[in-house]
Design a protein around this motif. Structure first.
Motif, PDB file in Angstrom:
ATOM      1  N   LEU A  12      -6.210  16.597  -1.418  1.00  0.00           N
ATOM      2  CA  LEU A  12      -5.476  15.344  -1.243  1.00  0.00           C
ATOM      3  C   LEU A  12      -4.403  15.533  -0.177  1.00  0.00           C
ATOM      4  N   ARG A  13      -4.355  14.595   0.744  1.00  0.00           N
ATOM      5  CA  ARG A  13      -3.269  14.639   1.721  1.00  0.00           C
ATOM      6  C   ARG A  13      -2.010  14.094   1.048  1.00  0.00           C
ATOM      7  N   LYS A  14      -0.862  14.346   1.632  1.00  0.00           N
ATOM      8  CA  LYS A  14       0.396  13.851   1.066  1.00  0.00           C
ATOM      9  C   LYS A  14       0.317  12.336   0.882  1.00  0.00           C
ATOM     10  N   ASP A  15       0.769  11.868  -0.266  1.00  0.00           N
ATOM     11  CA  ASP A  15       0.803  10.457  -0.655  1.00  0.00           C
ATOM     12  C   ASP A  15      -0.559   9.871  -1.051  1.00  0.00           C
ATOM     13  N   ALA A  16      -1.626  10.664  -1.018  1.00  0.00           N
ATOM     14  CA  ALA A  16      -2.922  10.170  -1.491  1.00  0.00           C
ATOM     15  C   ALA A  16      -2.860  10.010  -3.007  1.00  0.00           C
ATOM     16  N   MET A  17      -3.636   9.048  -3.515  1.00  0.00           N
ATOM     17  CA  MET A  17      -3.628   8.773  -4.949  1.00  0.00           C
ATOM     18  C   MET A  17      -5.044   8.824  -5.505  1.00  0.00           C
ATOM     19  N   LEU A  18      -5.146   9.281  -6.734  1.00  0.00           N
ATOM     20  CA  LEU A  18      -6.405   9.314  -7.473  1.00  0.00           C
ATOM     21  C   LEU A  18      -6.166   8.588  -8.780  1.00  0.00           C
ATOM     22  N   ALA A  66      -0.317  12.864  -4.736  1.00  0.00           N
ATOM     23  CA  ALA A  66       0.002  14.123  -4.063  1.00  0.00           C
ATOM     24  C   ALA A  66       1.385  14.009  -3.429  1.00  0.00           C
ATOM     25  N   LEU A  67       2.321  14.838  -3.870  1.00  0.00           N
ATOM     26  CA  LEU A  67       3.656  14.855  -3.292  1.00  0.00           C
ATOM     27  C   LEU A  67       3.705  15.701  -2.029  1.00  0.00           C
ATOM     28  N   ALA A  68       2.661  16.507  -1.846  1.00  0.00           N
ATOM     29  CA  ALA A  68       2.478  17.351  -0.666  1.00  0.00           C
ATOM     30  C   ALA A  68       0.966  17.511  -0.515  1.00  0.00           C
ATOM     31  N   PRO A  69       0.480  17.979   0.622  1.00  0.00           N
ATOM     32  CA  PRO A  69      -0.952  18.255   0.693  1.00  0.00           C
ATOM     33  C   PRO A  69      -1.333  19.168  -0.478  1.00  0.00           C
ATOM     34  N   SER A  70      -2.367  18.770  -1.231  1.00  0.00           N
ATOM     35  CA  SER A  70      -2.678  19.468  -2.484  1.00  0.00           C
ATOM     36  C   SER A  70      -4.173  19.613  -2.691  1.00  0.00           C
ATOM     37  N   CYS A  71      -4.534  20.610  -3.471  1.00  0.00           N
ATOM     38  CA  CYS A  71      -5.915  20.805  -3.920  1.00  0.00           C
ATOM     39  C   CYS A  71      -5.889  20.814  -5.444  1.00  0.00           C
ATOM     40  N   ILE A  72      -6.738  19.980  -6.059  1.00  0.00           N
ATOM     41  CA  ILE A  72      -6.804  19.924  -7.510  1.00  0.00           C
ATOM     42  C   ILE A  72      -8.257  20.044  -7.967  1.00  0.00           C
ATOM     43  N   THR A  73      -8.417  20.438  -9.213  1.00  0.00           N
ATOM     44  CA  THR A  73      -9.711  20.416  -9.876  1.00  0.00           C
ATOM     45  C   THR A  73      -9.577  19.482 -11.063  1.00  0.00           C
TER      46      THR A  73
END
Length: 101
Positions: A12-18, A66-73
């Motif tokens: 997720l790029r910064k500020d992206a939402m899921l 995402a508050l910062a560029p992030s990787c989640i599972t």
């Protein structure tokens, strides 16, 4: 090798939402970055950083930002043994919607 349909990885790029329509039986692992999770009618601020994990048992709408560029599972957690009534119903798979800002 068969892909695992109950788990997926997202960058997720910064500020992206899921958005998760139903966060029950869902586990979120933050592998990198920082994400903020909000659940409908829940006053908590849930912030995950790399290495943190969150799992919910409540049937609530969730938004992961995402508050910062992030990787989640995101993965489905094992459900408890179903009741006789629930065994006769089909359980849908993991449903999500990614919203880009």
């Amino acid at each position: 090798m068969k892909p695992d349909s109950n788990r997926f990885d997202l960058s997720l790029r910064k500020d992206a939402m899921l958005r998760l329509p139903d966060a029950a039986s869902v586990q979120i692992d933050c592998r990198d970055g920082t994400v903020w999770i909000t659940l409908d009618s829940d006053r908590r601020d849930i912030v995950l950083e790399a290495g943190d994990r969150f799992a919910s048992t409540e049937h609530r709408h969730a938004v992961i930002t995402a508050l910062a560029p992030s990787c989640i599972t995101v993965s489905a957690t094992p459900a408890p043994a179903p009741s006789l009534h629930e065994r006769n119903r089909r359980r849908p798979g993991l449903v999500f919607e990614q919203v880009l800002v």
